[in-house]
Design a protein around this motif. Structure first.
Motif, PDB file in Angstrom:
ATOM      1  N   SER A  34       0.758  -1.227   0.132  1.00 21.26           N
ATOM      2  CA  SER A  34       0.126   0.201   0.041  1.00 21.26           C
ATOM      3  C   SER A  34       0.836   1.233   0.003  1.00 21.26           C
ATOM      4  O   SER A  34       0.366   2.246  -0.253  1.00 21.26           O
ATOM      5  CB  SER A  34      -1.013   0.020   1.142  1.00 21.26           C
ATOM      6  N   GLU A  35       2.157   1.022   0.279  1.00 21.86           N
ATOM      7  CA  GLU A  35       3.042   2.232   0.401  1.00 21.86           C
ATOM      8  C   GLU A  35       3.891   2.492  -0.803  1.00 21.86           C
ATOM      9  O   GLU A  35       4.433   1.195  -1.376  1.00 21.86           O
ATOM     10  CB  GLU A  35       3.844   2.572   1.656  1.00 21.86           C
ATOM     11  N   VAL A  36       4.083   3.656  -1.259  1.00 24.80           N
ATOM     12  CA  VAL A  36       5.135   3.708  -2.365  1.00 24.80           C
ATOM     13  C   VAL A  36       6.573   3.282  -2.147  1.00 24.80           C
ATOM     14  O   VAL A  36       7.125   3.774  -1.136  1.00 24.80           O
ATOM     15  CB  VAL A  36       5.205   5.034  -3.135  1.00 24.80           C
ATOM     16  N   SER A  37       7.326   2.668  -2.782  1.00 22.26           N
ATOM     17  CA  SER A  37       8.641   2.010  -2.444  1.00 22.26           C
ATOM     18  C   SER A  37       9.671   2.678  -3.351  1.00 22.26           C
ATOM     19  O   SER A  37       9.191   2.588  -4.570  1.00 22.26           O
ATOM     20  CB  SER A  37       8.680   0.424  -2.325  1.00 22.26           C
ATOM     21  N   HIS A  38      10.811   2.641  -3.043  1.00 25.71           N
ATOM     22  CA  HIS A  38      11.933   3.000  -3.950  1.00 25.71           C
ATOM     23  C   HIS A  38      12.340   1.872  -4.627  1.00 25.71           C
ATOM     24  O   HIS A  38      12.459   0.472  -4.273  1.00 25.71           O
ATOM     25  CB  HIS A  38      13.140   3.633  -3.167  1.00 25.71           C
ATOM     26  N   LEU A  39      12.905   1.951  -5.831  1.00 28.78           N
ATOM     27  CA  LEU A  39      13.289   0.888  -6.649  1.00 28.78           C
ATOM     28  C   LEU A  39      14.380   0.224  -6.015  1.00 28.78           C
ATOM     29  O   LEU A  39      14.351  -1.135  -6.155  1.00 28.78           O
ATOM     30  CB  LEU A  39      14.020   1.383  -7.995  1.00 28.78           C
ATOM     31  N   GLU A  40      15.429   0.460  -5.330  1.00 35.31           N
ATOM     32  CA  GLU A  40      16.373  -0.169  -4.560  1.00 35.31           C
ATOM     33  C   GLU A  40      15.804  -1.074  -3.454  1.00 35.31           C
ATOM     34  O   GLU A  40      16.128  -2.291  -3.332  1.00 35.31           O
ATOM     35  CB  GLU A  40      17.508   0.595  -4.093  1.00 35.31           C
ATOM     36  N   ASP A  41      14.693  -0.690  -2.840  1.00 36.88           N
ATOM     37  CA  ASP A  41      13.956  -1.465  -1.880  1.00 36.88           C
ATOM     38  C   ASP A  41      13.311  -2.572  -2.351  1.00 36.88           C
ATOM     39  O   ASP A  41      13.302  -3.702  -2.111  1.00 36.88           O
ATOM     40  CB  ASP A  41      12.971  -0.574  -1.202  1.00 36.88           C
ATOM     41  N   VAL A 100      13.959  -4.071  -5.287  1.00 37.78           N
ATOM     42  CA  VAL A 100      14.960  -5.080  -5.809  1.00 37.78           C
ATOM     43  C   VAL A 100      15.351  -5.797  -4.465  1.00 37.78           C
ATOM     44  O   VAL A 100      15.627  -7.036  -4.652  1.00 37.78           O
ATOM     45  CB  VAL A 100      16.098  -4.268  -6.663  1.00 37.78           C
ATOM     46  N   ALA A 101      15.638  -5.136  -3.595  1.00 37.11           N
ATOM     47  CA  ALA A 101      15.951  -5.884  -2.306  1.00 37.11           C
ATOM     48  C   ALA A 101      15.140  -6.960  -1.760  1.00 37.11           C
ATOM     49  O   ALA A 101      15.768  -8.076  -1.319  1.00 37.11           O
ATOM     50  CB  ALA A 101      16.610  -5.005  -1.213  1.00 37.11           C
ATOM     51  N   ARG A 102      13.945  -6.540  -1.763  1.00 38.13           N
ATOM     52  CA  ARG A 102      12.877  -7.780  -1.547  1.00 38.13           C
ATOM     53  C   ARG A 102      12.794  -8.847  -2.337  1.00 38.13           C
ATOM     54  O   ARG A 102      12.733  -9.986  -1.984  1.00 38.13           O
ATOM     55  CB  ARG A 102      11.345  -6.735  -1.306  1.00 38.13           C
ATOM     56  N   LYS A 103      12.947  -8.241  -3.620  1.00 39.61           N
ATOM     57  CA  LYS A 103      12.799  -9.422  -4.625  1.00 39.61           C
ATOM     58  C   LYS A 103      14.013 -10.422  -4.721  1.00 39.61           C
ATOM     59  O   LYS A 103      13.795 -11.776  -4.473  1.00 39.61           O
ATOM     60  CB  LYS A 103      12.875  -8.904  -6.149  1.00 39.61           C
ATOM     61  N   THR A 104      15.142 -10.075  -4.283  1.00 36.09           N
ATOM     62  CA  THR A 104      16.198 -10.831  -3.928  1.00 36.09           C
ATOM     63  C   THR A 104      16.214 -11.647  -2.903  1.00 36.09           C
ATOM     64  O   THR A 104      16.802 -12.925  -2.801  1.00 36.09           O
ATOM     65  CB  THR A 104      17.389 -10.055  -3.697  1.00 36.09           C
ATOM     66  N   ASN A 159      19.065 -19.364  12.610  1.00 41.81           N
ATOM     67  CA  ASN A 159      20.168 -20.189  12.424  1.00 41.81           C
ATOM     68  C   ASN A 159      20.365 -20.762  11.056  1.00 41.81           C
ATOM     69  O   ASN A 159      21.257 -21.399  10.606  1.00 41.81           O
ATOM     70  CB  ASN A 159      19.843 -21.538  13.291  1.00 41.81           C
ATOM     71  N   ARG A 160      19.771 -19.895  10.185  1.00 46.25           N
ATOM     72  CA  ARG A 160      19.822 -20.075   8.571  1.00 46.25           C
ATOM     73  C   ARG A 160      21.055 -19.192   8.156  1.00 46.25           C
ATOM     74  O   ARG A 160      21.154 -18.012   8.481  1.00 46.25           O
ATOM     75  CB  ARG A 160      18.714 -19.908   7.934  1.00 46.25           C
ATOM     76  N   ASP A 161      21.743 -19.595   7.462  1.00 45.88           N
ATOM     77  CA  ASP A 161      23.137 -19.273   6.787  1.00 45.88           C
ATOM     78  C   ASP A 161      22.332 -18.039   5.578  1.00 45.88           C
ATOM     79  O   ASP A 161      22.419 -18.551   4.414  1.00 45.88           O
ATOM     80  CB  ASP A 161      24.022 -19.901   6.261  1.00 45.88           C
ATOM     81  N   TRP A 162      21.912 -17.126   5.704  1.00 44.98           N
ATOM     82  CA  TRP A 162      21.590 -15.981   4.848  1.00 44.98           C
ATOM     83  C   TRP A 162      22.543 -15.504   3.838  1.00 44.98           C
ATOM     84  O   TRP A 162      23.587 -15.135   4.385  1.00 44.98           O
ATOM     85  CB  TRP A 162      20.509 -14.994   5.498  1.00 44.98           C
ATOM     86  N   SER A 163      22.075 -15.473   2.650  1.00 41.47           N
ATOM     87  CA  SER A 163      22.769 -14.545   1.649  1.00 41.47           C
ATOM     88  C   SER A 163      22.194 -13.475   1.207  1.00 41.47           C
ATOM     89  O   SER A 163      23.266 -12.496   0.734  1.00 41.47           O
ATOM     90  CB  SER A 163      23.168 -15.504   0.540  1.00 41.47           C
ATOM     91  N   ALA A 164      21.099 -13.089   1.063  1.00 41.39           N
ATOM     92  CA  ALA A 164      20.454 -12.113   0.592  1.00 41.39           C
ATOM     93  C   ALA A 164      20.598 -10.753   1.459  1.00 41.39           C
ATOM     94  O   ALA A 164      20.548 -10.934   2.662  1.00 41.39           O
ATOM     95  CB  ALA A 164      19.037 -12.040   0.262  1.00 41.39           C
ATOM     96  N   PRO A 165      21.345  -9.734   1.120  1.00 40.45           N
ATOM     97  CA  PRO A 165      21.531  -8.570   1.881  1.00 40.45           C
ATOM     98  C   PRO A 165      20.306  -8.087   2.784  1.00 40.45           C
ATOM     99  O   PRO A 165      20.512  -8.213   4.106  1.00 40.45           O
ATOM    100  CB  PRO A 165      21.906  -7.508   1.093  1.00 40.45           C
ATOM    101  N   LEU A 166      19.041  -8.283   2.309  1.00 41.59           N
ATOM    102  CA  LEU A 166      18.043  -7.874   3.184  1.00 41.59           C
ATOM    103  C   LEU A 166      17.809  -8.788   4.479  1.00 41.59           C
ATOM    104  O   LEU A 166      17.785  -8.196   5.728  1.00 41.59           O
ATOM    105  CB  LEU A 166      16.592  -7.626   2.309  1.00 41.59           C
TER     106      LEU A 166
END
Length: 359
Positions: free
Chosen positions: A150-157, A159-163, A286-293
């Motif tokens: 419902s809120e406008v997001s910046h392109l980089e946000d 992309v980060a969520r998609k990753t 305890n998961r080894d996360w790789s995505a920056p977000l």
């Protein structure tokens, strides 16, 4: 899409086979528990003529064997429950894909009248985009996803969520394990669980401060030790004194049965919720996360909880609630309250937990 549906159907067949086997094991352990009780009473009756030492030894062995079998039975029933939930999860995925019927919240309450795009695009409500995509079980999870919609997001946000989402896309087993942890949290999209538990813990425990009760509980192990010594040398006298003391302890417990039952009824439902949140939190942390977000969210959570481990805190509270629930078994409540004042022991642990963790 048909390939995806067939994959879910295949998982359902595998899970159903496992569920059938677990059900058979559960029935076997239920029968074994009953036989241990029956045989135990028969053996104790037969050994009563051989003196106190034999009776006490056999009683300890029977109690230990019953506790072991009960623990195994509870684990099997827990696995059976989780397997049944996994079947429901896969069935829900099929229903969502084929009929747009998702058991997760459809976000109707997040719809804002006059919003400049959500109404036109059917973002929230029945058969909406949110209703098809949503897999959030918690209050904060649903609110977070709704804000993204419902809120406008910046392109980089974006992309980060998609990753972040793409990192989990190939790991179906991990995703469904997490879904299982939180799947039965019905209507939790509208309930802040932390506030709910805190309100349930806001119970009157002042009865535990009575001076005579504190003294009685402190003397309990010494009295039992003395009675065991007397019974060793004078079984006929000692056994009668132990039975009398056991009944006295039950009487003391019954004096506080109403406030204890009220607290137990308030907290009992929270036990399974605590376990589900605790397991989900442990799985994520305890998961080894790789995505920056994903990495940043975990790091932020750890930074906010440097002094106390929230998983251990939840586990200690759940352990108290689970042990308090032993009183629901009439045999267990008779033995535990008669011997160690179990209800009052758990109330004391709850008082100490509140003092340590609720500020």
């Amino acid at each position: 899409m048909q390939q995806i549906v067939r994959a879910y159907q295949s998982r359902i067949l595998e899970l159903q086979s496992s569920l059938d086997e677990l059900t058979r094991q559960s029935k076997r352990y239920a029968f074994i528990r009953l036989m241990v009780i029956i045989v135990g009473f028969v053996v104790l009756f037969g050994l009563s003529q051989f003196g106190s030492s034999a009776v006490i030894l056999v009683l300890i062995l029977i109690f230990g064997l019953f506790a072991f079998i009960l623990n195994r039975h509870l684990r099997i029933d827990k696995d059976r429950s989780h397997t049944a939930l996994k079947i429901q999860i896969n069935e829900n995925e099929i229903n969502t894909l084929m009929r747009f019927e998702n058991r997760y919240f459809n976000g109707a309450s997040y719809d804002i009248p006059g919003h400049y795009y959500s109404n036109d695009l059917d973002v929230f409500g029945s058969y909406s985009l949110f209703g098809v995509i949503n897999r959030c079980s918690t209050f904060h999870g649903n609110r977070c996803l709704a804000s993204w919609f419902s809120e406008v997001s910046h392109l980089e946000d974006i992309v980060a969520r998609k990753t972040a989402i793409e990192e989990l896309e190939p790991d179906l087993e991990w995703r469904q394990a997490l879904f299982t942890d939180l799947y039965e949290l019905e209507e939790m999209h509208a309930v802040n669980f932390a506030e709910k538990v805190r309100s349930e813990l806001d119970a009157d425990l002042t009865f535990m401060n009575q001076a005579w009760l504190k003294l009685y509980r402190k003397l309990l192990p010494l009295v039992w030790l003395g009675l065991l010594i007397v019974s060793y040398f004078y079984w006929s006298i000692g056994s009668k004194l132990m039975i009398t003391y056991l009944l006295l302890n039950l009487g003391v417990t019954m004096k506080f049965v109403n406030p204890v039952s009220k607290i137990q009824n308030q907290l009992s439902k929270s036990s399974s919720l605590l376990e589900r949140f605790m397991k989900a939190l442990h799985r994520v942390m305890n998961r080894d996360w790789s995505a920056p977000l994903n990495q940043s969210k975990v790091a932020q959570f750890e930074a906010n909880n440097q002094e106390d481990n929230p998983i251990l805190i939840l586990h200690s509270l759940k352990e108290i609630i689970d042990k308090l629930d032993y009183r629901l078994n009439i045999v267990a409540t008779f033995i535990l309250n008669g011997v160690v004042l179990w209800d009052l022991m758990m109330m004391d642990k709850l008082v100490k937990w509140k003092h340590a963790h609720l500020h």
